[in-house]
Design a protein around this motif. Structure first.
Motif, PDB file in Angstrom:
ATOM      1  N   ARG A  99       0.820  -1.215   0.000  1.00  0.00           N
ATOM      2  CA  ARG A  99       0.000   0.000   0.000  1.00  0.00           C
ATOM      3  C   ARG A  99       0.854   1.266   0.000  1.00  0.00           C
ATOM      4  O   ARG A  99       2.047   1.228   0.254  1.00  0.00           O
ATOM      5  CB  ARG A  99      -0.964   0.013   1.188  1.00  0.00           C
ATOM      6  CG  ARG A  99      -0.338  -0.264   2.496  1.00  0.00           C
ATOM      7  CD  ARG A  99      -1.329  -0.508   3.615  1.00  0.00           C
ATOM      8  NE  ARG A  99      -0.538  -0.876   4.780  1.00  0.00           N
ATOM      9  CZ  ARG A  99      -0.782  -0.523   6.003  1.00  0.00           C
ATOM     10  NH1 ARG A  99      -1.838   0.185   6.286  1.00  0.00           N
ATOM     11  NH2 ARG A  99       0.015  -0.886   6.979  1.00  0.00           N
ATOM     12  N   PHE A 116      -4.035   3.477   0.436  1.00  0.00           N
ATOM     13  CA  PHE A 116      -4.715   2.682  -0.585  1.00  0.00           C
ATOM     14  C   PHE A 116      -3.777   1.565  -1.022  1.00  0.00           C
ATOM     15  O   PHE A 116      -2.556   1.664  -0.887  1.00  0.00           O
ATOM     16  CB  PHE A 116      -5.161   3.541  -1.773  1.00  0.00           C
ATOM     17  CG  PHE A 116      -4.035   4.214  -2.505  1.00  0.00           C
ATOM     18  CD1 PHE A 116      -3.419   3.601  -3.577  1.00  0.00           C
ATOM     19  CD2 PHE A 116      -3.603   5.465  -2.115  1.00  0.00           C
ATOM     20  CE1 PHE A 116      -2.390   4.216  -4.237  1.00  0.00           C
ATOM     21  CE2 PHE A 116      -2.570   6.091  -2.769  1.00  0.00           C
ATOM     22  CZ  PHE A 116      -1.955   5.469  -3.844  1.00  0.00           C
ATOM     23  N   GLU A 119      -2.198  -2.351  -5.540  1.00  0.00           N
ATOM     24  CA  GLU A 119      -2.861  -2.997  -6.677  1.00  0.00           C
ATOM     25  C   GLU A 119      -3.932  -2.104  -7.312  1.00  0.00           C
ATOM     26  O   GLU A 119      -4.339  -2.331  -8.446  1.00  0.00           O
ATOM     27  CB  GLU A 119      -3.475  -4.347  -6.265  1.00  0.00           C
ATOM     28  CG  GLU A 119      -4.698  -4.248  -5.381  1.00  0.00           C
ATOM     29  CD  GLU A 119      -4.404  -4.064  -3.892  1.00  0.00           C
ATOM     30  OE1 GLU A 119      -5.371  -3.948  -3.118  1.00  0.00           O
ATOM     31  OE2 GLU A 119      -3.226  -4.017  -3.510  1.00  0.00           O
ATOM     32  N   ASN A 120      -4.372  -1.064  -6.603  1.00  0.00           N
ATOM     33  CA  ASN A 120      -5.389  -0.146  -7.126  1.00  0.00           C
ATOM     34  C   ASN A 120      -4.807   0.988  -7.954  1.00  0.00           C
ATOM     35  O   ASN A 120      -5.553   1.805  -8.487  1.00  0.00           O
ATOM     36  CB  ASN A 120      -6.210   0.443  -5.983  1.00  0.00           C
ATOM     37  CG  ASN A 120      -7.050  -0.602  -5.292  1.00  0.00           C
ATOM     38  OD1 ASN A 120      -7.484  -1.571  -5.914  1.00  0.00           O
ATOM     39  ND2 ASN A 120      -7.258  -0.432  -4.004  1.00  0.00           N
ATOM     40  N   VAL A 121      -3.495   1.090  -8.072  1.00  0.00           N
ATOM     41  CA  VAL A 121      -2.862   2.173  -8.839  1.00  0.00           C
ATOM     42  C   VAL A 121      -3.184   1.986 -10.322  1.00  0.00           C
ATOM     43  O   VAL A 121      -2.945   0.921 -10.895  1.00  0.00           O
ATOM     44  CB  VAL A 121      -1.335   2.189  -8.615  1.00  0.00           C
ATOM     45  CG1 VAL A 121      -0.664   3.179  -9.560  1.00  0.00           C
ATOM     46  CG2 VAL A 121      -1.016   2.513  -7.170  1.00  0.00           C
ATOM     47  N   GLN A 122      -3.761   3.012 -10.921  1.00  0.00           N
ATOM     48  CA  GLN A 122      -4.085   2.989 -12.347  1.00  0.00           C
ATOM     49  C   GLN A 122      -3.075   3.788 -13.166  1.00  0.00           C
ATOM     50  O   GLN A 122      -2.708   3.399 -14.255  1.00  0.00           O
ATOM     51  CB  GLN A 122      -5.488   3.574 -12.582  1.00  0.00           C
ATOM     52  CG  GLN A 122      -6.594   2.774 -11.947  1.00  0.00           C
ATOM     53  CD  GLN A 122      -6.772   1.430 -12.606  1.00  0.00           C
ATOM     54  OE1 GLN A 122      -6.759   1.321 -13.818  1.00  0.00           O
ATOM     55  NE2 GLN A 122      -6.921   0.392 -11.807  1.00  0.00           N
ATOM     56  N   ILE A 143      -1.237  10.184  -7.990  1.00  0.00           N
ATOM     57  CA  ILE A 143      -1.494   8.755  -8.152  1.00  0.00           C
ATOM     58  C   ILE A 143      -2.997   8.572  -8.329  1.00  0.00           C
ATOM     59  O   ILE A 143      -3.774   8.888  -7.436  1.00  0.00           O
ATOM     60  CB  ILE A 143      -0.991   7.957  -6.932  1.00  0.00           C
ATOM     61  CG1 ILE A 143       0.497   8.216  -6.699  1.00  0.00           C
ATOM     62  CG2 ILE A 143      -1.266   6.471  -7.120  1.00  0.00           C
ATOM     63  CD1 ILE A 143       1.022   7.625  -5.413  1.00  0.00           C
ATOM     64  N   HIS A 144      -3.388   8.090  -9.500  1.00  0.00           N
ATOM     65  CA  HIS A 144      -4.795   7.830  -9.790  1.00  0.00           C
ATOM     66  C   HIS A 144      -5.076   6.371  -9.444  1.00  0.00           C
ATOM     67  O   HIS A 144      -4.354   5.481  -9.869  1.00  0.00           O
ATOM     68  CB  HIS A 144      -5.108   8.105 -11.265  1.00  0.00           C
ATOM     69  CG  HIS A 144      -4.734   9.489 -11.693  1.00  0.00           C
ATOM     70  ND1 HIS A 144      -5.520  10.579 -11.449  1.00  0.00           N
ATOM     71  CD2 HIS A 144      -3.627   9.953 -12.322  1.00  0.00           C
ATOM     72  CE1 HIS A 144      -4.927  11.659 -11.918  1.00  0.00           C
ATOM     73  NE2 HIS A 144      -3.778  11.309 -12.453  1.00  0.00           N
ATOM     74  N   THR A 145      -6.144   6.164  -8.686  1.00  0.00           N
ATOM     75  CA  THR A 145      -6.474   4.815  -8.245  1.00  0.00           C
ATOM     76  C   THR A 145      -7.717   4.303  -8.949  1.00  0.00           C
ATOM     77  O   THR A 145      -8.396   5.041  -9.665  1.00  0.00           O
ATOM     78  CB  THR A 145      -6.707   4.785  -6.716  1.00  0.00           C
ATOM     79  OG1 THR A 145      -7.836   5.600  -6.409  1.00  0.00           O
ATOM     80  CG2 THR A 145      -5.496   5.284  -5.967  1.00  0.00           C
ATOM     81  N   ALA A 146      -8.023   3.044  -8.708  1.00  0.00           N
ATOM     82  CA  ALA A 146      -9.211   2.429  -9.296  1.00  0.00           C
ATOM     83  C   ALA A 146     -10.481   3.070  -8.739  1.00  0.00           C
ATOM     84  O   ALA A 146     -11.516   3.059  -9.384  1.00  0.00           O
ATOM     85  CB  ALA A 146      -9.218   0.930  -9.032  1.00  0.00           C
ATOM     86  N   SER A 150      -7.917  10.558  -6.144  1.00  0.00           N
ATOM     87  CA  SER A 150      -6.531  10.649  -6.579  1.00  0.00           C
ATOM     88  C   SER A 150      -5.711  11.144  -5.399  1.00  0.00           C
ATOM     89  O   SER A 150      -6.169  11.982  -4.627  1.00  0.00           O
ATOM     90  CB  SER A 150      -6.387  11.630  -7.736  1.00  0.00           C
ATOM     91  OG  SER A 150      -7.024  11.143  -8.874  1.00  0.00           O
ATOM     92  N   GLN A 170       3.774  -1.704  -8.114  1.00  0.00           N
ATOM     93  CA  GLN A 170       2.424  -2.069  -8.547  1.00  0.00           C
ATOM     94  C   GLN A 170       2.463  -3.253  -9.512  1.00  0.00           C
ATOM     95  O   GLN A 170       1.656  -4.177  -9.411  1.00  0.00           O
ATOM     96  CB  GLN A 170       1.743  -0.849  -9.193  1.00  0.00           C
ATOM     97  CG  GLN A 170       0.295  -1.045  -9.549  1.00  0.00           C
ATOM     98  CD  GLN A 170       0.074  -1.389 -11.011  1.00  0.00           C
ATOM     99  OE1 GLN A 170       0.973  -1.337 -11.832  1.00  0.00           O
ATOM    100  NE2 GLN A 170      -1.149  -1.748 -11.321  1.00  0.00           N
TER     101      GLN A 170
END
Length: 192
Positions: A99, A116, A119-122, A143-146, A150, A170
């Motif tokens: 995380r 966060f 694994e949620n990092v987009q 960092i944009h997440t699922a 952000s 990631q």
């Protein structure tokens, strides 16, 4: 130097280890320090100018009071700068193998901790806004997440390197999760 206090503010899971600990670049302190020094010089300069113009008895009566006010002013100014240094020191971002943890000091007694899963990092974006930031290699990472949120990490040293570390972490997590899914599917198929 490892930031021991950052580790004490969070609890790592059994399988979790720290990849990198970050806080803002030292250059963000330049403006508060320079402005504090400039503001601290103004009152003595004014007192010096007034003492050259004012008659001697007036200066003798007001010198103790003037010195007292000046010392109080400097104490308040120093306290303000120390608070800024505390905010700088306690704003920390921790990247683990599981995380991203954002520890943000919003006030002397107000701390906000957000996290966060890696694994949620987009997407990870780096922006450099000023000449000084370009020269000293620091910037803002978004960092944009699922999810809808952000995370913005401002004034991080070596922002491009940190971006690569986040992306590589990631990818490693997604590869590991992918092998777990494949292994689970194969186990389920063999039981069928």
């Amino acid at each position: 130097m490892e930031f021991i206090y950052a580790i004490q503010m969070i609890h790592l899971r059994d399988t979790e280890h720290i990849v990198v600990i970050m806080h803002r670049h030292w250059a963000v302190l330049l403006l508060p320090i320079i402005s504090t020094i400039f503001i601290a010089i103004i009152p003595p300069a004014i007192l010096l100018l007034v003492s050259r113009v004012a008659p001697i008895p007036t200066i003798a009566l007001s010198s103790t009071l003037g010195l007292f006010v000046l010392v109080i002013f400097w104490l308040i100014l120093t306290a303000t700068l120390l608070i800024e240094l505390v905010y700088y020191w306690l704003d920390v971002w921790v990247l683990t193998n599981e995380r991203v943890i954002d520890i943000e000091q919003r006030g002397l007694f107000h701390r906000e901790i957000s996290e966060f899963g890696v694994e949620n990092v987009q997407d990870v974006t780096v922006e450099t806004f000023t000449f000084l930031a370009t020269l000293l290699h620091f910037g803002t990472i978004t960092i944009h997440t699922a999810g809808d949120k952000s995370f913005v990490i401002k004034d991080i040293p070596n922002a491009n390197s940190v971006r690569e570390i986040i992306i590589n972490t990631q990818r490693q997590v997604n590869r590991y999760v992918g092998t777990l899914k494949v292994g689970a599917n194969q186990t389920q198929e063999s039981h069928d």
